[in-house]
Design a protein around this motif. Structure first.
Motif, short mmCIF file in Angstrom:
data_model
loop_
_atom_site.label_atom_id
_atom_site.label_comp_id
_atom_site.label_asym_id
_atom_site.label_seq_id
_atom_site.Cartn_x
_atom_site.Cartn_y
_atom_site.Cartn_z
N UNK A 1 85.14 43.13 37.37
CA UNK A 1 85.32 42.61 36.01
C UNK A 1 86.79 42.37 35.70
N UNK A 2 87.66 43.23 36.17
CA UNK A 2 89.09 43.04 35.98
C UNK A 2 89.52 41.69 36.57
N UNK B 1 82.55 48.24 28.68
CA UNK B 1 83.01 46.88 28.94
C UNK B 1 84.45 46.78 29.36
N UNK B 2 85.21 47.83 29.29
CA UNK B 2 86.61 47.75 29.70
C UNK B 2 86.71 47.65 31.20
N UNK B 3 87.71 46.96 31.63
CA UNK B 3 87.98 46.84 33.05
C UNK B 3 89.05 47.86 33.39
N UNK B 4 89.26 48.11 34.65
CA UNK B 4 90.31 49.04 34.98
C UNK B 4 91.02 48.63 36.24
N UNK B 5 92.18 49.19 36.40
CA UNK B 5 92.90 49.10 37.65
C UNK B 5 93.77 50.34 37.72
N UNK B 6 94.06 50.77 38.89
CA UNK B 6 94.92 51.93 39.06
C UNK B 6 96.12 51.48 39.87
N UNK B 7 97.31 51.80 39.42
CA UNK B 7 98.53 51.42 40.11
C UNK B 7 99.15 52.64 40.75
#
Length: 107
Positions: free
Chosen positions: A14-15, A100-106
């Motif tokens: 989704x992101x 519904x939120x998208x995520x990413x991890x840095x």
């Protein structure tokens, strides 16, 4: 996101869909190429016990001139951050507890 190496380390479908970027683009990008950070980090913990957690508002730039997507980043001990973007359309997944939120991890 990873703040020590300044890179994205994980993301979901989704992101990618919402930002319009490909997996290859995200893999090779620096977070600041896609995200605009507000000016100040705000504490979510009191740092007792040495575990600092803080958040900042951000906006993800859409590809090909698409509107920016607002969101937040929660960061732990200046190392790892979790990006949550705000998507306007509600979904059946939200009703079932898959937000519904998208995520990413840095990292």
């Amino acid at each position: 996101m990873g703040f020590e190496r300044c890179c994205f380390i994980a993301w979901n479908r989704r992101f990618l869909e919402q930002t319009g970027y490909s997996e290859d683009e995200i893999k090779s990008a620096k977070p600041e190429e896609f995200l605009t950070f507000s000016e100040s980090w705000f504490p979510l913990s009191d740092e007792k016990g040495g575990r600092r957690v803080e958040y900042i508002s951000c906006a993800a730039e859409g590809s090909f001139g698409a509107d920016a997507i607002p969101g937040y980043i929660v960061r732990s001990q200046d190392k790892v951050g979790y990006v949550m973007l705000e998507f306007a359309e509600p979904s059946a997944q939200f009703e079932q507890g898959v937000f519904g939120s998208s995520f990413t991890i840095l990292v």
